[in-house]
Design a protein around this motif. Structure first.
Motif, PDB file in Angstrom:
ATOM      1  N   LYS A  87     -19.900 -30.400  -5.057  1.00 35.04           N
ATOM      2  CA  LYS A  87     -19.498 -30.933  -6.358  1.00 35.04           C
ATOM      3  C   LYS A  87     -17.991 -31.120  -6.359  1.00 35.04           C
ATOM      4  O   LYS A  87     -17.255 -30.362  -5.738  1.00 35.04           O
ATOM      5  N   LEU A  88     -17.564 -32.136  -7.077  1.00 34.15           N
ATOM      6  CA  LEU A  88     -16.158 -32.509  -7.149  1.00 34.15           C
ATOM      7  C   LEU A  88     -15.834 -32.793  -8.606  1.00 34.15           C
ATOM      8  O   LEU A  88     -16.501 -33.610  -9.236  1.00 34.15           O
ATOM      9  N   SER A  89     -14.838 -32.118  -9.156  1.00 34.39           N
ATOM     10  CA  SER A  89     -14.539 -32.259 -10.583  1.00 34.39           C
ATOM     11  C   SER A  89     -13.946 -33.619 -10.939  1.00 34.39           C
ATOM     12  O   SER A  89     -14.042 -34.054 -12.077  1.00 34.39           O
ATOM     13  N   ASN A  90     -13.345 -34.293  -9.976  1.00 35.55           N
ATOM     14  CA  ASN A  90     -12.735 -35.594 -10.235  1.00 35.55           C
ATOM     15  C   ASN A  90     -12.990 -36.471  -9.015  1.00 35.55           C
ATOM     16  O   ASN A  90     -12.382 -36.278  -7.959  1.00 35.55           O
ATOM     17  N   SER A  91     -13.872 -37.452  -9.169  1.00 30.93           N
ATOM     18  CA  SER A  91     -14.281 -38.277  -8.024  1.00 30.93           C
ATOM     19  C   SER A  91     -13.141 -39.115  -7.448  1.00 30.93           C
ATOM     20  O   SER A  91     -13.251 -39.591  -6.321  1.00 30.93           O
ATOM     21  N   SER A  92     -12.045 -39.273  -8.179  1.00 27.54           N
ATOM     22  CA  SER A  92     -10.924 -40.032  -7.621  1.00 27.54           C
ATOM     23  C   SER A  92     -10.264 -39.289  -6.451  1.00 27.54           C
ATOM     24  O   SER A  92      -9.497 -39.876  -5.702  1.00 27.54           O
ATOM     25  N   TYR A  93     -10.585 -38.015  -6.275  1.00 26.91           N
ATOM     26  CA  TYR A  93     -10.061 -37.225  -5.164  1.00 26.91           C
ATOM     27  C   TYR A  93     -10.983 -37.243  -3.951  1.00 26.91           C
ATOM     28  O   TYR A  93     -10.695 -36.581  -2.957  1.00 26.91           O
ATOM     29  N   LEU A  94     -12.076 -37.971  -4.004  1.00 25.73           N
ATOM     30  CA  LEU A  94     -13.050 -37.953  -2.909  1.00 25.73           C
ATOM     31  C   LEU A  94     -12.423 -38.304  -1.563  1.00 25.73           C
ATOM     32  O   LEU A  94     -12.636 -37.606  -0.573  1.00 25.73           O
ATOM     33  N   ASN A  95     -11.650 -39.360  -1.502  1.00 22.81           N
ATOM     34  CA  ASN A  95     -11.041 -39.757  -0.225  1.00 22.81           C
ATOM     35  C   ASN A  95     -10.059 -38.709   0.284  1.00 22.81           C
ATOM     36  O   ASN A  95     -10.029 -38.405   1.478  1.00 22.81           O
ATOM     37  N   ALA A  96      -9.259 -38.138  -0.616  1.00 22.87           N
ATOM     38  CA  ALA A  96      -8.276 -37.126  -0.209  1.00 22.87           C
ATOM     39  C   ALA A  96      -8.966 -35.873   0.316  1.00 22.87           C
ATOM     40  O   ALA A  96      -8.572 -35.330   1.352  1.00 22.87           O
ATOM     41  N   ILE A  97     -10.003 -35.412  -0.374  1.00 26.65           N
ATOM     42  CA  ILE A  97     -10.716 -34.212   0.058  1.00 26.65           C
ATOM     43  C   ILE A  97     -11.463 -34.488   1.356  1.00 26.65           C
ATOM     44  O   ILE A  97     -11.492 -33.650   2.266  1.00 26.65           O
ATOM     45  N   ASN A  98     -12.041 -35.675   1.472  1.00 29.46           N
ATOM     46  CA  ASN A  98     -12.715 -36.041   2.719  1.00 29.46           C
ATOM     47  C   ASN A  98     -11.725 -36.028   3.884  1.00 29.46           C
ATOM     48  O   ASN A  98     -12.019 -35.490   4.947  1.00 29.46           O
ATOM     49  N   SER A  99     -10.537 -36.579   3.674  1.00 31.60           N
ATOM     50  CA  SER A  99      -9.509 -36.587   4.720  1.00 31.60           C
ATOM     51  C   SER A  99      -8.997 -35.189   5.020  1.00 31.60           C
ATOM     52  O   SER A  99      -8.735 -34.853   6.176  1.00 31.60           O
ATOM     53  N   LEU A 100      -8.853 -34.367   3.988  1.00 34.27           N
ATOM     54  CA  LEU A 100      -8.361 -33.003   4.166  1.00 34.27           C
ATOM     55  C   LEU A 100      -9.199 -32.240   5.181  1.00 34.27           C
ATOM     56  O   LEU A 100      -8.671 -31.529   6.035  1.00 34.27           O
ATOM     57  N   PHE A 101     -10.517 -32.401   5.111  1.00 38.49           N
ATOM     58  CA  PHE A 101     -11.418 -31.645   5.978  1.00 38.49           C
ATOM     59  C   PHE A 101     -11.957 -32.447   7.162  1.00 38.49           C
ATOM     60  O   PHE A 101     -12.826 -31.972   7.882  1.00 38.49           O
ATOM     61  N   SER A 102     -11.438 -33.652   7.389  1.00 38.28           N
ATOM     62  CA  SER A 102     -11.896 -34.464   8.518  1.00 38.28           C
ATOM     63  C   SER A 102     -11.232 -34.013   9.809  1.00 38.28           C
ATOM     64  O   SER A 102     -10.079 -33.604   9.828  1.00 38.28           O
ATOM     65  N   THR A 103     -11.983 -34.096  10.879  1.00 40.38           N
ATOM     66  CA  THR A 103     -11.434 -33.762  12.188  1.00 40.38           C
ATOM     67  C   THR A 103     -12.055 -34.671  13.243  1.00 40.38           C
ATOM     68  O   THR A 103     -13.216 -35.042  13.137  1.00 40.38           O
ATOM     69  N   THR A 104     -11.263 -35.034  14.220  1.00 39.55           N
ATOM     70  CA  THR A 104     -11.784 -35.852  15.317  1.00 39.55           C
ATOM     71  C   THR A 104     -12.185 -34.979  16.493  1.00 39.55           C
ATOM     72  O   THR A 104     -12.914 -35.414  17.366  1.00 39.55           O
ATOM     73  N   GLU A 105     -11.684 -33.754  16.513  1.00 44.46           N
ATOM     74  CA  GLU A 105     -12.003 -32.848  17.611  1.00 44.46           C
ATOM     75  C   GLU A 105     -12.761 -31.639  17.084  1.00 44.46           C
ATOM     76  O   GLU A 105     -12.273 -30.902  16.235  1.00 44.46           O
ATOM     77  N   LYS A 106     -13.953 -31.456  17.572  1.00 42.67           N
ATOM     78  CA  LYS A 106     -14.789 -30.321  17.170  1.00 42.67           C
ATOM     79  C   LYS A 106     -14.248 -29.047  17.813  1.00 42.67           C
ATOM     80  O   LYS A 106     -13.643 -29.083  18.885  1.00 42.67           O
ATOM     81  N   PRO A 107     -14.457 -27.900  17.161  1.00 39.53           N
ATOM     82  CA  PRO A 107     -13.992 -26.643  17.754  1.00 39.53           C
ATOM     83  C   PRO A 107     -14.725 -26.335  19.068  1.00 39.53           C
ATOM     84  O   PRO A 107     -15.868 -26.739  19.260  1.00 39.53           O
ATOM     85  N   ARG A 108     -14.033 -25.617  19.949  1.00 38.75           N
ATOM     86  CA  ARG A 108     -14.621 -25.209  21.216  1.00 38.75           C
ATOM     87  C   ARG A 108     -14.443 -23.703  21.375  1.00 38.75           C
ATOM     88  O   ARG A 108     -13.409 -23.168  21.015  1.00 38.75           O
ATOM     89  N   CYS A 109     -15.417 -23.074  21.933  1.00 41.54           N
ATOM     90  CA  CYS A 109     -15.323 -21.653  22.241  1.00 41.54           C
ATOM     91  C   CYS A 109     -14.977 -21.513  23.717  1.00 41.54           C
ATOM     92  O   CYS A 109     -15.665 -22.053  24.573  1.00 41.54           O
ATOM     93  N   ILE A 110     -13.882 -20.827  23.982  1.00 44.97           N
ATOM     94  CA  ILE A 110     -13.483 -20.619  25.374  1.00 44.97           C
ATOM     95  C   ILE A 110     -13.477 -19.123  25.720  1.00 44.97           C
ATOM     96  O   ILE A 110     -12.917 -18.717  26.730  1.00 44.97           O
ATOM     97  N   SER A 111     -14.140 -18.330  24.876  1.00 47.54           N
ATOM     98  CA  SER A 111     -14.243 -16.883  25.126  1.00 47.54           C
ATOM     99  C   SER A 111     -15.268 -16.608  26.219  1.00 47.54           C
ATOM    100  O   SER A 111     -16.333 -17.227  26.244  1.00 47.54           O
ATOM    101  N   ALA A 112     -14.959 -15.687  27.073  1.00 51.23           N
ATOM    102  CA  ALA A 112     -15.928 -15.275  28.094  1.00 51.23           C
ATOM    103  C   ALA A 112     -16.894 -14.285  27.478  1.00 51.23           C
ATOM    104  O   ALA A 112     -16.502 -13.394  26.732  1.00 51.23           O
ATOM    105  N   PHE A 113     -18.160 -14.458  27.758  1.00 54.98           N
ATOM    106  CA  PHE A 113     -19.180 -13.566  27.219  1.00 54.98           C
ATOM    107  C   PHE A 113     -19.749 -12.718  28.329  1.00 54.98           C
ATOM    108  O   PHE A 113     -19.845 -13.061  29.441  1.00 54.98           O
TER     109      PHE A 113
END
Length: 113
Positions: A87-113
């Protein structure tokens, strides 16, 4: 995500796409009650500072599972919003919030198990 404040502390050097926004984040977590509640995210040039209270421009609310997927880059905020999962209280912020949480690189785990 088992610690919302903690994840933003871990990401303190991450740039959230140079976005400037003050966002109230409301998370619902039925498994870990300590994650329930509100946080204020002050994003300045993409750097997020977490606050317990303060001024905000827009309010977003979603379940911890959807927030986790969003932060991991699995789904965009726009998709969550369009499918009624966020939910978003003001839809005019949709693009800004979408950009805020956008990423082109997914996280990677490099820990040895």
């Amino acid at each position: 995500i088992i610690d919302i404040k903690g994840i933003f502390e871990e990401l303190k050097h991450h740039n959230f796409n140079h976005i400037n926004a003050n966002v109230k984040l409301q998370i619902t977590d039925t498994i870990l009650p300590q994650n329930n509640g509100d946080l204020i995210l002050h994003a300045t040039e993409g750097r997020i500072k977490v606050m317990d209270h303060g001024d905000y421009d827009v309010n977003i609310s979603l379940d911890i599972s959807d927030f986790s997927s969003l932060l991991m880059g699995v789904v965009s905020f726009r998709e969550l919003y369009l499918f009624g999962k966020a939910k978003l209280s003001n839809s005019s912020y949709l693009n800004a919030i979408n950009s805020l949480f956008s990423t082109t690189e997914k996280p990677r785990c490099i820990s040895a198990f």
